[in-house]
Scaffold this active site. Structure first.
Site, short mmCIF file in Angstrom:
data_model
loop_
_atom_site.label_atom_id
_atom_site.label_comp_id
_atom_site.label_asym_id
_atom_site.label_seq_id
_atom_site.Cartn_x
_atom_site.Cartn_y
_atom_site.Cartn_z
N GLY B 40 35.29 12.93 -30.94
CA GLY B 40 34.23 12.14 -31.72
C GLY B 40 34.32 12.42 -33.02
O GLY B 40 34.75 13.53 -33.79
N GLY B 42 32.47 10.79 -35.72
CA GLY B 42 31.39 10.22 -36.22
C GLY B 42 30.98 11.23 -37.27
O GLY B 42 31.49 12.16 -37.63
N HIS B 266 14.63 -0.79 -31.30
CA HIS B 266 14.35 -1.19 -32.85
C HIS B 266 13.77 -2.59 -33.18
O HIS B 266 14.29 -3.56 -32.45
CB HIS B 266 15.94 -1.11 -33.69
CG HIS B 266 15.47 -1.19 -35.31
ND1 HIS B 266 14.95 -1.97 -36.04
CD2 HIS B 266 15.94 0.04 -35.82
CE1 HIS B 266 15.05 -1.74 -37.37
NE2 HIS B 266 15.40 -0.44 -37.21
N SER B 284 17.92 -4.10 -41.37
CA SER B 284 17.32 -3.00 -41.95
C SER B 284 15.74 -2.97 -42.10
O SER B 284 15.26 -3.78 -42.21
CB SER B 284 17.85 -2.54 -43.31
OG SER B 284 17.06 -1.47 -43.75
N ARG B 330 8.43 2.40 -34.92
CA ARG B 330 9.35 1.29 -34.21
C ARG B 330 8.76 1.14 -33.01
O ARG B 330 8.88 -0.21 -32.33
CB ARG B 330 10.70 2.19 -34.17
CG ARG B 330 11.30 2.07 -35.66
CD ARG B 330 12.75 2.68 -35.28
NE ARG B 330 13.29 2.63 -36.74
CZ ARG B 330 14.41 3.26 -37.03
NH1 ARG B 330 15.24 3.81 -36.05
NH2 ARG B 330 15.12 3.27 -38.16
C1 LIG Z 1 23.06 -0.64 -36.66
C2 LIG Z 1 22.58 0.93 -36.86
C3 LIG Z 1 21.95 1.29 -38.11
C4 LIG Z 1 21.54 2.64 -38.00
N1 LIG Z 1 20.98 3.16 -39.25
C5 LIG Z 1 20.59 4.22 -39.32
C6 LIG Z 1 19.69 4.75 -40.45
O1 LIG Z 1 19.64 3.99 -41.47
N2 LIG Z 1 19.66 6.03 -40.63
C7 LIG Z 1 19.63 6.97 -39.72
O2 LIG Z 1 19.48 8.21 -39.91
N3 LIG Z 1 20.46 6.66 -38.47
C8 LIG Z 1 20.73 5.19 -38.28
N4 LIG Z 1 21.35 4.85 -37.25
C9 LIG Z 1 21.53 5.85 -36.08
C10 LIG Z 1 23.07 6.66 -36.44
O3 LIG Z 1 23.78 5.80 -37.25
C11 LIG Z 1 23.65 7.35 -35.32
O4 LIG Z 1 22.51 7.84 -34.52
C12 LIG Z 1 24.72 8.36 -35.59
O5 LIG Z 1 25.36 7.77 -36.63
C13 LIG Z 1 25.35 8.76 -34.48
O6 LIG Z 1 26.61 9.83 -35.10
P1 LIG Z 1 27.29 10.35 -34.08
O7 LIG Z 1 28.34 11.07 -34.83
O8 LIG Z 1 26.44 11.21 -33.05
O9 LIG Z 1 27.82 9.53 -33.04
P2 LIG Z 1 29.05 8.20 -33.70
O10 LIG Z 1 28.85 7.80 -34.81
O11 LIG Z 1 28.50 6.76 -32.59
O12 LIG Z 1 30.61 8.64 -33.20
C14 LIG Z 1 31.08 8.88 -32.08
C15 LIG Z 1 32.45 9.20 -32.18
O13 LIG Z 1 32.59 9.89 -30.79
C16 LIG Z 1 33.86 9.00 -30.28
N5 LIG Z 1 33.84 8.83 -28.89
C17 LIG Z 1 32.84 8.40 -27.97
N6 LIG Z 1 33.19 8.76 -26.83
C18 LIG Z 1 34.45 9.13 -26.72
C19 LIG Z 1 35.59 9.52 -25.94
N7 LIG Z 1 35.08 9.07 -24.57
N8 LIG Z 1 36.82 9.52 -26.19
C20 LIG Z 1 36.97 9.96 -27.47
N9 LIG Z 1 36.38 9.70 -28.43
C21 LIG Z 1 34.98 9.30 -28.10
C22 LIG Z 1 33.81 7.69 -31.04
O14 LIG Z 1 35.19 7.41 -31.43
C23 LIG Z 1 33.17 8.00 -32.30
O15 LIG Z 1 34.31 8.60 -33.11
C24 LIG Z 1 21.83 3.66 -36.95
C25 LIG Z 1 22.27 3.09 -35.76
C26 LIG Z 1 22.72 1.84 -35.70
C27 LIG Z 1 23.39 0.99 -34.43
#
Ligand SMILES: Cc1cc2nc3c(=O)[nH]c(=O)nc-3n(C[C@H](O)[C@H](O)[C@H](O)COP(=O)(O)OP(=O)(O)OC[C@H]3O[C@@H](n4cnc5c(N)ncnc54)[C@H](O)[C@@H]3O)c2cc1C
Ligand code: HEM
Ligand code: HEM
Ligand code: SF4
Ligand code: F3S
Ligand code: FES
Lengths: 225, 637, 259
Positions: B40, B42, B266, B284, B330
């Site tokens: 990941g 993210g 949401h 938002s 929410r």
């Molecule tokens: C539209 C929207 C708006 C949001 N706004 C906000 C906000 O304003 N404030 C806030 O705090 N939160 C917000 N959130 C929530 C927040 O964005 C997410 O919870 C957070 O970004 C998750 O980050 P992460 O790094 O955990 O996972 P992600 O950013 O989802 O990253 C997942 C990563 O894992 C990789 N991956 C997944 N499975 C596999 C696999 N099997 N093999 C290889 N790679 C894989 C993907 O390629 C990706 O790179 C929002 C969410 C959404 C949907």
């Protein structure tokens, strides 16, 4: 020096070289255009000016010495300008091998699209032009030293006039995009002044066009005789 | 399966510092000897990989995206919380901690939440130093907005693109390490399984999405930052590719799955327009600061919004919650909206939304101000619906958005599977049963930049590792399994598309395990899911072969996992016989329709253990004690 | 509405591609362009054919995954809108729609409409970052940043890395993408220490990736879904010139200095 050489290796470096040499050429073209206008003041004023060119820099420089320095500068500029243009063009063609089925020219202006072939046309024109007025081998009745005579006789043929006008038109387009583009390339960009850049380029290009076109047309129309 | 949270002793304010001192350090000279796999890119994955690379470990990062910059974190709009108290409006680490525990309806681990609030301060510093262009005041200092009904302004933001800018910051830090050679990136590579050797997570099985090659990668530790599972519902605000495969496969290898039924709906998303709909778009939450939510008083009223006189409009949130009005949390706002639509007071062509009206705000503040605040959101809405929010009210409806559940982790972010760490949305997070706005970004970065890099070192320093070659028998076995599964999916050659099955599952979950859940509904879902799953394995059609880029094959594998996961999700919802936060059981509500918790029986995290395909999963509990925030009924009246 | 699609199909990087014709029947005007393709694909799959491969993820215009040339325009006819945010109401019944991948040497086609944009990552890896270690940061408000600079930085930082600029550029140049990052970091105090070495290294990488040079056509800006301005390219040029004039060279010492 090494740094500059290295910079020239980069695409931006080549662009900057084009811009700088481009400006030198622009300077020449404008000066030349103004000089040509002396034709309206009659034979000896014009010939005297043409002579003058050869005596430039006197007494420090002898006959045609300074002019040659000047010519060398010009030749080098055109050389660099054309070399860079060619290298960049070949590179661009490689970078974009496949064409789109249809491609509306979003922002592409006619001027920006014709820079390359326009340049080539200008170059070929200059060669002809030199044979025409400087060496005279492309001139029906060339009298060395009597530039005015050469001019008046030279522009009797509608074909010659046409060729000149086409060249000047190409040059105008070239300058219109070129001058603006050069500013962009040299990083002369500022939120408050950017609005003016296109205008300035257009004004200069049109001035050059008018000035150059005036002479052949006037001769042909018999105003200059 | 034993759940040892490993929370350090001592006063909550000192736990983390104390723990950091007590943790073993890896000798700098030895760091290069350790290989760490991060799945990941993210916020959580990228920040962790970058930091571990800086520390000198050899890091391998995997993502199925074509670039690390595309992770779903990029879509976060609203902002990120931090207890900086730059506004001097009475915020503090303790208040952020308190709000988060209360907001999560008392289903989170106090010690973790407090640490999160502490670290929130460093996150903002870190991001600014990386060049994240947060919004600023004219004096040049950072600007804040209040978000998701918080009483203080603690949310930092970069226009409507906070997640994008934070992710680019982490992505750039990662890029720097890639250039330094400490991190190796594997884009377009999907993780299909975890490799467990002698009870330790020692590697992963991946598929190269371009060549189709399936192979094993070994390491001393594995960290999953693979995001949430909202896409189990098919329609959600998540990016299309978000999925549960990584955590689900880890679960099948022995990692406990905590609170799968804790999902967040949401309230402000654009309602579904047709059955071809592929995803739902979030508007938002900040819109609720100025927009007023209403529906027609009369059920079945089909008049245009502007044709409905003031007297015949029901501003129901303002009516029911005079003090919080349109800013109720929410889960509450979402349920009320559903209630209205169910009572046929819904609006729009499909009568499946409620109005979010800016008429009064525009009159009060002027079109200009509104444009400055929400211009980009209004444009997005216009682009999608063809309706102009300046003239007609927006239509909104709740949609699955975030999942609080995830793999269970201890205080060190390690799952019940030694050597397998879980960060970001993928772990059962610090948000309990309901996440407050702008706190997921905070958690992802806290885990990745600050917590994992130190706790993983402690694990490595304390653990003996047998040497495992890249072609270790166990690894080869797992690879063979994955290959077999892929062949099987390609071999079915049935008549229905993957999406068709995914849609069917999603509709079912949305109906029976969505905003409101009942024992009967969940029993029904638990009967249906296996049926859909069998139909899938009998009749799905996955064209092409496994030898090249095959997006249908990718989807098929993910949906197959959702079809298994969904069952545990419903099971968890059924067993949690109470209402709390995002988990609302109709049977358990206060007279005025609020979630009623049952702290006697359910003040715990429910953790599910895989016991084989033909046995039901086993439920374990981690009791939650609240020493600092005393258990109280949430009330937003 | 009914539409006729001419879609570029190419089985792999090495294979030769060609346009295939598909009929898209009763398309709803509320669909997004990608949803329209989804429906076409479902049809293809049910008919036992291979669906059209195209990149997409967020479908909100922010992740930069999607990207295809629609009737000659990257991301389609509506300015400042990504393919995923493009809606069918911009087309009318009976339209012919030509759909092609980005075409540039720097972006080899992997399959159908999917291209390899990893060159962008390598350009960033060459210097598109601020070298700050985790935990080494001063308080976020220690250095006030004029609102103007922060806004400028944000304007440039809005780039989503989609590659439409390259697709639109007659020279296959990635100068807009590169300039956007150079300008974003160049506008902030945090970006100053590495400002000139950054531009030099990123440019070198840009050229090594086989992208063409910028001759200031301005097509990129017109195609950019985020409206990134070519003024940033001028700024990049300026920084590049300064770098060449010595700003980017290491301090060699002037003698003395002890020890
Ligand atoms: C539209 C929207 C708006 C949001 N706004 C906000 C906000 O304003 N404030 C806030 O705090 N939160 C917000 N959130 C929530 C927040 O964005 C997410 O919870 C957070 O970004 C998750 O980050 P992460 O790094 O955990 O996972 P992600 O950013 O989802 O990253 C997942 C990563 O894992 C990789 N991956 C997944 N499975 C596999 C696999 N099997 N093999 C290889 N790679 C894989 C993907 O390629 C990706 O790179 C929002 C969410 C959404 C949907
Ligand atoms: C009187 C002669 C000429 C003048 C005054 C002139 C001037 C200029 C100027 C000012 C530019 C802008 C450079 C930049 O964008 O940075 C330019 C660009 C260009 N010139 Fe010329 N030029 C002349 C002749 C030629 C010739 C003979 C050629 C060659 C074939 C040529 C080819 C080009 C090309 C291809 C460009 C576009 C490249 C670019 O914009 O970077 N020009 N010219
Ligand atoms: C259209 C109107 C033009 C006229 C009437 C004209 C006229 C002349 C004349 C009379 C000379 C000879 C001067 C001398 O030898 O004393 C000359 C030289 C020259 N002209 Fe032009 N010219 C024109 C346009 C151009 C243009 C458009 C260019 C270039 C882009 C150009 C480039 C030159 C050059 C390079 C020389 C040689 C100067 C030298 O001797 O070093 N001319 N021109
Ligand atoms: S500059 Fe614009 S077109 Fe180019 S990658 Fe960035 S967003 Fe896409
Ligand atoms: S279109 Fe190409 S030429 Fe330069 S201005 Fe844009 S990169
Ligand atoms: S799919 Fe993310 S920008 Fe289009």
């Amino acid at each position: 020096m090494r740094r500059v050489a290295a910079f020239y290796q980069s695409t931006v470096g080549k662009k900057v070289a084009m811009a700088l040499t481009g400006f030198i050429l622009v300077g020449f073209v404008i000066g030349h255009m103004l000089g040509n206008l002396k034709a309206f003041q009659g034979a000896e004023k014009f010939n005297h000016y043409a002579e003058g060119l050869r005596e430039l820099g006197a007494p420090f420089f002898g006959h045609e010495q300074f002019l040659w320095l000047f010519r060398i500068a010009l030749i080098v500029s055109v050389g660099v300008h054309v070399l860079a243009a060619t290298q960049l063009t070949l590179r661009a063609w490689r970078a974009r091998p496949a064409k789109y089925h249809m491609a509306p020219h979003l922002e592409l202006s006619y001027a920006s699209r014709t820079m390359r072939w326009g340049g080539v046309i200008i170059a070929t024109y200059v060669v002809y032009h030199l044979m025409h007025f400087t060496f005279g081998n492309a001139h029906p009745d060339f009298i060395p030293g009597d530039a005015y005579h050469n001019l008046v006789v030279g522009f009797q043929s509608p074909w010659v006039v046409a060729v000149y006008l086409v060249a000047v038109a190409m040059l105008t387009l070239h300058l219109y995009h070129g001058i603006w583009s050069a500013l962009q390339t040299l990083g002369a960009s500022h939120p408050t002044y950017n609005r003016w850049r296109r205008g300035v380029a257009a004004a200069l290009a049109l001035a050059v066009m008018a000035g150059f076109a005036a002479v052949p047309l006037s001769v042909f129309a018999g105003i200059i005789r | 399966m034993e759940l040892r949270a490993k929370v350090p002793s001592g006063p909550i304010q000192e736990k983390w510092d104390k723990h950091r001192f007590e943790m073993k350090l890896v000798n700098p000279a030895n760091k290069r000897k350790y290989e760490i796999i991060i799945v990941g890119t993210g916020l959580a994955g990228a920040s962790a990989a970058a930091t571990l690379g800086e520390l000198g470990y050899r890091v391998k990062v995997f993502t199925y995206h074509d670039s690390a910059r595309r992770a779903h974190s990029i879509a976060a709009q609203g902002g990120i919380n931090a207890a900086k108290n730059y506004q001097n409006d009475g915020d503090s680490v303790y208040r952020l901690f308190y709000d988060t525990v209360k907001g999560g309806d008392f289903r989170a681990r106090e010690a973790n939440v407090y640490r999160l609030a502490q670290i929130s301060l460093n996150i903002i510093d870190q991001c600014v130093a990386q060049g994240v262009p947060f919004a600023r005041e004219y004096g040049g200092l950072l600007a804040n907005r209040s978000f998701g009904g918080a009483q203080v302004s603690r949310t930092f933001y970069a226009r409507g693109q906070t997640g994008q800018q934070l992710l680019l910051g982490a992505y750039q830090a990662l890029a720097r390490q890639v250039a330094e050679g400490t991190v190796t990136l594997y884009p377009r590579t999907e993780m299909l399984d975890v490799i467990v050797i002698d009870g330790q997570a020692r590697g992963i099985v991946v598929r190269d999405l371009v060549t189709g090659t399936i192979s094993a990668h070994m390491a001393q530790a594995v960290a999953l930052g693979t995001g949430g599972y909202s896409n189990a519902f098919f329609l959600s605000t998540n990016a299309k590719a978000c999925n549960a495969t990584a955590i689900w496969r880890a679960y099948r290898r022995g990692a406990g799955f905590a609170n799968p039924c804790f999902t967040q709906i949401h309230p402000t998303c654009i309602p579904q327009a047709g059955d071809y709909q592929s995803k739902l778009t979030l508007m938002s939450e900040s819109l609720r600061n100025d927009g007023r939510i209403w529906v027609p008083v009369r059920a079945g009223d089909t008049r245009q919004a502007n044709a409905i006189p003031e007297g015949e409009r029901d501003y129901y949130l303002e009516r029911i919650y005079p003090s919080f009005g349109n800013l109720t949390p929410r889960d509450v706002a979402s349920r009320r909206a559903k209630e209205m639509v169910d009572k046929d007071q819904g609006v729009g062509p499909a009568r499946n939304g409620v109005y979010l009206d800016f008429r009064d705000a525009i009159q009060r503040l002027g079109r200009q101000t509104i444009a400055e605040r929400y211009g980009n959101l209004f444009d997005m809405y216009l682009q999608i619906t063809g309706e102009n929010p300046y003239d007609v009210p927006m239509r909104i409806y709740p949609a699955p958005h975030y999942t609080m559940g995830g793999l269970w982790v201890d205080y060190n972010l390690m799952s019940t599977l030694p050597g397998l760490f879980v960060i970001g949305e993928a772990n059962f997070s610090d948000h309990g049963a309901n996440r407050l706005g702008a706190s997921a970004l905070m958690q992802g970065l806290a885990d990745g930049y600050f917590i994992l890099p130190s706790t993983i070192g402690d694990y490595l320093a304390q653990t003996k590792f047998a040497a495992v070659p890249e072609d270790h028998a166990v690894g080869r076995g797992a690879v063979a399994e994955a290959e077999a599964r892929t062949r099987r999916l390609l071999g079915i050659n049935g008549s229905r598309t993957v999406d068709a099955f995914h849609r069917e599952l999603g509709t079912l979950l949305w109906e029976f395990c969505g905003m409101e859940r009942t024992a009967d509904g969940l029993h029904h879902a638990l009967r249906e899911i296996p049926r859909i799953r069998e139909a899938f394995w009998a009749d799905v059609r996955v064209p092409g072969d496994g030898q090249d880029l095959n997006q249908e094959l990718e989807k098929a594998g993910r949906v197959a996992d959702f079809l298994e996961f969904a069952e545990v999700m419903c099971l968890d919802a059924l067993q949690r016989d109470e209402s709390c936060g995002g988990h609302f059981r109709e049977e358990h509500q206060t007279p005025d329709g609020e979630a009623r918790r049952d702290d006697e029986q359910f003040a715990h995290a429910a953790v599910w253990e895989y016991t084989g395909d033909d046995h039901p999963p086993k439920r374990h509990v981690e009791p939650l004690t609240f020493e600092y925030v005393h258990l109280a009924q949430r009330s937003y009246k | 509405m009914n539409l006729t699609l001419h879609v570029w199909r190419q089985s792999g990087a090495a294979a030769a591609g060609r346009f295939e014709r598909y009929e898209a029947r009763d398309v709803s005007e509320h669909m997004s362009f990608l949803e329209m393709l989804d429906v076409v694909n479902e049809g293809l799959i049910e008919a036992g054919k291979e669906p059209i491969a195209f990149e997409h993820d967020c479908r909100e215009g922010i992740c930069g995954s999607c990207g295809m040339v629609i009737n000659g325009r990257p991301h389609g006819p509506v300015p400042r809108v990504t393919a995923c945010q493009l809606h069918m109401r911009t087309f009318k019944d009976g339209d012919q729609i030509w759909i092609e991948p980005w075409r540039a040497r720097g972006f080899p086609v992997l399959k159908d409409l999917v291209v390899d944009r990893s060159a962008f990552d390598r350009v960033i890896q060459a210097g598109g970052y601020v070298s700050v270690r985790t935990g080494a940061a001063p308080d976020a408000n220690a250095v006030p940043i004029p609102k103007r600079d922060a806004e400028r930085a944000m304007d440039a930082a809005a780039c989503i890395g989609c590659g439409a600029c390259v697709a639109a550029c007659p020279n296959g140049s990635a100068m807009l993408f590169t300039a956007a990052k150079v300008a974003h970091l160049g506008a902030l105090p945090q970006g100053q220490p590495e400002r000139y070495s950054r531009v030099r290294h990123m440019l070198a990488q840009h050229d090594d990736e086989g992208f063409g040079s910028c001759t200031n056509h301005g097509n990129c800006e017109a195609a950019c879904p985020k409206g990134i301005s070519i003024d940033w390219i001028a700024q990049l040029n300026r920084d590049a010139i300064r770098a060449a004039l010595g700003k980017a060279t290491e301090y060699a010492g002037v003698g003395g200095g002890g020890a």
